[in-house]
Design a protein around this motif. Sequence first.
Motif, short mmCIF file in Angstrom:
data_model
loop_
_atom_site.label_atom_id
_atom_site.label_comp_id
_atom_site.label_asym_id
_atom_site.label_seq_id
_atom_site.Cartn_x
_atom_site.Cartn_y
_atom_site.Cartn_z
N MET A 140 0.85 -1.18 0.00
CA MET A 140 0.00 0.00 0.00
C MET A 140 0.89 1.24 0.00
SD MET A 140 -2.99 1.07 -0.14
CE MET A 140 -4.53 0.86 0.66
N VAL A 141 0.57 2.17 -0.85
CA VAL A 141 1.34 3.40 -0.99
C VAL A 141 0.53 4.53 -0.36
CG1 VAL A 141 2.29 5.02 -2.65
CG2 VAL A 141 2.49 2.57 -3.06
N GLY A 142 1.19 5.34 0.46
CA GLY A 142 0.52 6.44 1.12
C GLY A 142 0.20 7.59 0.18
N ALA A 143 -0.63 8.51 0.64
CA ALA A 143 -1.07 9.64 -0.16
C ALA A 143 0.11 10.52 -0.57
CB ALA A 143 -2.10 10.46 0.60
N GLN A 144 1.06 10.70 0.32
CA GLN A 144 2.21 11.54 0.01
C GLN A 144 3.07 10.90 -1.09
OE1 GLN A 144 4.73 12.32 3.38
NE2 GLN A 144 5.54 14.18 2.47
N ALA A 145 3.25 9.59 -1.04
CA ALA A 145 4.01 8.88 -2.07
C ALA A 145 3.27 8.94 -3.41
CB ALA A 145 4.26 7.44 -1.65
N ARG A 146 1.95 8.78 -3.36
CA ARG A 146 1.16 8.87 -4.60
C ARG A 146 1.29 10.26 -5.23
NH1 ARG A 146 -4.12 8.67 -3.89
NH2 ARG A 146 -4.52 8.28 -6.06
N GLN A 147 1.28 11.28 -4.40
CA GLN A 147 1.44 12.65 -4.91
C GLN A 147 2.81 12.83 -5.55
OE1 GLN A 147 -0.86 15.17 -5.16
NE2 GLN A 147 0.77 16.12 -6.37
N TYR A 148 3.83 12.28 -4.91
CA TYR A 148 5.18 12.36 -5.46
C TYR A 148 5.27 11.63 -6.80
CZ TYR A 148 10.24 12.25 -5.82
OH TYR A 148 11.54 12.40 -6.27
N ILE A 149 4.66 10.44 -6.89
CA ILE A 149 4.64 9.69 -8.15
C ILE A 149 3.94 10.52 -9.22
CG2 ILE A 149 3.64 7.68 -9.33
CD1 ILE A 149 4.12 6.13 -6.66
N ALA A 150 2.81 11.12 -8.89
CA ALA A 150 2.07 11.95 -9.85
C ALA A 150 2.92 13.13 -10.32
CB ALA A 150 0.76 12.43 -9.25
N ASN A 151 3.62 13.78 -9.39
CA ASN A 151 4.48 14.92 -9.74
C ASN A 151 5.62 14.49 -10.65
OD1 ASN A 151 2.85 16.56 -8.19
ND2 ASN A 151 4.26 16.64 -6.46
#
Length: 119
Positions: A1-12
Amino acid sequence: MVGAQARQYIANRLDEQAKLVWHFDNLHYSGEVSAREPQRVFSFGEITINLKPNGDLWIEGANYRNYISADSYTTAQECVSLLGDQLRYIDQNYQRIQSEPEFWAKKGILIRIMERFAS
């Protein structure tokens, strides 16, 4: 499971790489087409990248479907690198994929089908 902060970093990182580094002949980056939670959707023409809440990335188009599971990478940079590899593959094989679509299927399903035919 990937946290919201990691998902945001991936998106960026995905957005940054798509704009500055990834230059394809057949795929053209349209940006983020949907940021409605729980998933985010980015478009490369007819190919869309769905960043799921659990960190999975689904790469889907009319003639191609594959995914990068959250278990297959350990860092966001590795995730974006794997995505870049997928997109390069699609771009380099674009004409063939149009006539011979490629759709990913879970290994468990393929193994079960092969076992049925083997018996």
